[in-house]
Design an enzyme around this catalytic site. Structure first.
Site, short mmCIF file in Angstrom:
data_model
loop_
_atom_site.label_atom_id
_atom_site.label_comp_id
_atom_site.label_asym_id
_atom_site.label_seq_id
_atom_site.Cartn_x
_atom_site.Cartn_y
_atom_site.Cartn_z
CG ASP A 11 113.05 119.33 41.33
OD1 ASP A 11 112.03 119.17 41.12
OD2 ASP A 11 113.80 119.82 40.47
CG ASP A 130 108.22 118.67 33.13
OD1 ASP A 130 108.11 119.75 33.81
OD2 ASP A 130 108.31 117.34 33.26
#
Length: 259
Positions: A11, A130
């Site tokens: 990330d 997600d």
């Protein structure tokens, strides 16, 4: 039978690798290019780079990072975050990535999936999902809802419906991330993973919750995932990719041997 893939996920925020829990309290853990090189040398099968705030901040793509990564590692890697148009996809692929991952942009404009698949091939298009667990309802019968913008915005999309729709539109792969499990190291969301993996015909990458090699074995066997995304368990040096792969091989799970 195809080998199961082990895929570190980096990330990226402001050009640095970060890690948090459930998309919050992110801390700086290193340079993404250096970490990518390390995982490549460790035997990773692929690497995923996500700019975790590009979409919510309405920023451009981290092309400088992509170009540096492409010069450094020699395995497939995908890039997500801030990819909103065909031009964005083209820029990322020309910078050296093998795949682009679309998440929020696909929810807001599903046609980007079919447009990308037509222009570059389905193998280049990854749908990032997600997902949060919710009470089942008429609108969300599976009990899993798609969220976007780093988990901050609900969509009303049922996760199973969205996976099937993305496959119909031409996505070549799904990266399925459980927001509830993300960063906890308590294990993957097996029920969610199995639900999606057994419902679509395209590969599914399980994401969110890996803490031990047993967790990977569970999601690859019980969850029927084609690949497992890992982050915290390797970012902090708790396990090496070699050790994880050896464990999986010892437990009858076929992996690409790099030791």
């Amino acid at each position: 039978m195809l080998s199961k893939r082990i895929i570190p996920c980096l990330d990226v925020r402001d050009g640095r690798t970060t890690k948090g829990i459930k998309f919050r309290n992110n801390v700086d853990i290193g340079d993404p290019v250096d970490m990518g090189r390390f995982y490549y040398e460790e035997g990773a099968d692929e690497i995923v780079f996500y700019d975790i705030t590009a979409s919510s901040d309405r920023r451009g793509i981290m092309l400088d990072v992509v170009k540096r990564v492409a010069e450094t590692i020699f395995i497939p890697f995908s890039v997500g975050g801030g990819i909103r148009t065909l031009e964005d996809m083209r820029d990322v692929l020309l910078a050296g990535a093998e795949k682009v991952s679309v998440n929020s942009a696909a929810v807001l404009n599903p046609d980007i999936i079919s447009q990308g698949a037509e222009a570059f091939g389905s193998q280049c298009i990854v749908l990032g999902m997600d997902v949060k667990h919710v009470a089942p309802s008429t609108r969300i019968p599976s009990g899993y809802e798609i969220v976007i913008n780093g988990g901050r915005t609900t969509t009303g999309f049922d996760a199973l419906w969205w996976a099937l729709e993305a496959e119909r539109l031409g996505a070549g792969e799904i990266c399925l991330n459980s927001i509830d499990a993300d960063g906890t190291r308590d294990g993957y969301e097996l029920r969610l993973t199995r639900l999606i993996s057994t419902s679509v015909r395209i590969p599914v990458i399980a994401s969110g919750g890996a803490g031990t090699p047993n967790h990977l074995a569970d999601v690859l066997k019980q969850g029927r995932a084609d690949a497992a995304l890992i982050a915290s368990m390797v970012h902090y040096g708790t396990y090496s990719i070699r050790r994880i792969k050896q464990f999986l091989d010892d437990n009858g799970i076929r992996v690409r041997k790099t030791w």
